[in-house]
Write an enzyme that holds these catalytic residues in place. Structure first.
Site, PDB file in Angstrom:
ATOM      1  N   GLU A  52      38.478  30.228  35.519  1.00 29.15           N
ATOM      2  CA  GLU A  52      39.669  30.825  36.143  1.00 29.15           C
ATOM      3  C   GLU A  52      40.203  29.925  37.258  1.00 29.15           C
ATOM      4  O   GLU A  52      41.421  29.774  37.416  1.00 29.15           O
ATOM      5  CB  GLU A  52      39.340  32.211  36.699  1.00 29.15           C
ATOM      6  CG  GLU A  52      39.112  33.239  35.602  1.00 29.15           C
ATOM      7  CD  GLU A  52      38.610  34.578  36.122  1.00 29.15           C
ATOM      8  OE1 GLU A  52      38.790  35.570  35.414  1.00 29.15           O
ATOM      9  OE2 GLU A  52      38.020  34.631  37.218  1.00 29.15           O
ATOM     10  N   LYS A  98      42.215  47.502  45.563  1.00 28.18           N
ATOM     11  CA  LYS A  98      41.648  46.153  45.631  1.00 28.18           C
ATOM     12  C   LYS A  98      42.175  45.336  46.806  1.00 28.18           C
ATOM     13  O   LYS A  98      41.751  44.215  47.016  1.00 28.18           O
ATOM     14  CB  LYS A  98      41.913  45.406  44.331  1.00 28.18           C
ATOM     15  CG  LYS A  98      41.156  46.005  43.153  1.00 28.18           C
ATOM     16  CD  LYS A  98      41.127  45.075  41.984  1.00 28.18           C
ATOM     17  CE  LYS A  98      40.243  45.609  40.874  1.00 28.18           C
ATOM     18  NZ  LYS A  98      39.980  44.619  39.845  1.00 28.18           N
TER      19      LYS A  98
HETATM   20  C1  5RP Z   1      36.828  37.857  35.964  1.00 21.82           C
HETATM   21  C2  5RP Z   1      37.696  38.234  37.091  1.00 21.82           C
HETATM   22  C3  5RP Z   1      38.575  39.436  36.897  1.00 21.82           C
HETATM   23  O1  5RP Z   1      39.899  39.023  36.920  1.00 21.82           O
HETATM   24  C4  5RP Z   1      38.291  40.425  37.986  1.00 21.82           C
HETATM   25  O2  5RP Z   1      36.919  40.763  37.945  1.00 21.82           O
HETATM   26  C5  5RP Z   1      39.130  41.700  37.816  1.00 21.82           C
HETATM   27  O3  5RP Z   1      38.756  42.363  36.663  1.00 21.82           O
HETATM   28  P1  5RP Z   1      39.441  43.725  36.194  1.00 21.82           P
HETATM   29  O4  5RP Z   1      40.867  43.420  35.913  1.00 21.82           O
HETATM   30  O5  5RP Z   1      38.653  44.103  34.968  1.00 21.82           O
HETATM   31  O6  5RP Z   1      39.292  44.717  37.319  1.00 21.82           O
HETATM   32  O7  5RP Z   1      37.752  37.624  38.123  1.00 21.82           O
HETATM   33  O8  5RP Z   1      35.975  36.798  36.301  1.00 21.82           O
END
Ligand code: 5RP
Length: 231
Positions: free
Chosen positions: A107, A125
């Site tokens: 990422e 968040k």
């Molecule tokens: C994966 C990530 C995800 O983007 C992060 O954990 C958010 O996940 P979600 O959209 O399922 O809440 O960083 O490595």
């Protein structure tokens, strides 16, 4: 889309509107990104958008293929127009914790390759201080990981736990590495310093702090609306 979308669904669909034909797009990982992929696939079908996606995980690549989104890689497209990804925490300076899904290394590479980084989140968040609601993921190579863990604990002033699967085995990333989930008693006081300190430790492949890597946030709300925050 359902009449009142969930916050994650609303954010994913809002971000899909950023996509224009001809774009090379980074595809993040996670449950919120799954909604974005669904919305993107709908636009490709309805508007005949021509896009190329670069996935940040095996999971995302599989989902994109199932949905008929054309996929390539950074070898063919080293520079991307846009990436749309999720996050685990977002602070007022647009700094992020990522890696809840274990895809932080790819990422971050994809985010760094992208001209614009859009983050899609559901409610709950946004935080005043990173590390207060979520453990900080740090990807480490398996060799010597107990030593690396101790170094991370000392340098970071935190308690790292090796992430495990339901079977109790170490969780293995797409890169064949492990994840240390790090607990900070009072959150992360200085994310830039922590990032610099942890990045120096031999065996650390990547730190789940994304600093200076977010341009816009789409936050889905409980009523199905979306709040857009521009940096
Ligand atoms: C994966 C990530 C995800 O983007 C992060 O954990 C958010 O996940 P979600 O959209 O399922 O809440 O960083 O490595």
């Amino acid at each position: 889309m359902a009449e009142t979308p969930s916050p994650k669904q609303a954010a994913g669909y809002a971000a899909a509107k950023l996509v224009e034909t001809g774009m090379k797009i980074g595809l993040g990982t996670g449950t919120t990104v799954a909604f974005f992929l669904e919305a993107l696939a709908e636009r490709i079908g309805q508007e005949k958008l021509e896009v190329i996606g670069v996935a940040t995980s095996v999971q995302t690549a599989e989902l994109a293929r199932e949905l008929g989104i054309p996929i390539s890689d950074l070898e063919h497209y080293p520079a991307l127009d846009l990436v749309i990804d999720g996050a685990d925490e977002v602070d007022p300076q647009f700094r992020l914790i990522k890696g809840g899904g274990g895809a932080l290394l790819r990422e971050k590479i994809v985010a760094a390759a992208s001209a614009k980084v859009a983050i899609i989140i559901g409610s709950g968040k946004r935080v005043d201080r990173l590390g207060t609601t979520f453990l900080l993921p740090v990807e480490v190579i398996p060799f010597g990981h107990a030593t690396t863990r101790d170094c991370v604990a000392k340098a970071g002033g935190c308690t790292p736990y090796v992430r495990t699967t339901e079977e109790g085995e170490p969780f293995v990333t797409d890169n064949g590495n492990y994840i240390l989930d790090c607990r900070f008693k009072n959150g992360i006081a200085d994310p830039e310093k922590l990032h610099a300190d942890l990045s120096q430790i031999p065996g650390v492949a990547e730190v789940g702090l994304f600093l200076n890597l977010c341009d816009i946030v789409f936050e889905g709300q409980d009523d199905g609306s979306v709040v857009t925050l521009n940096r």
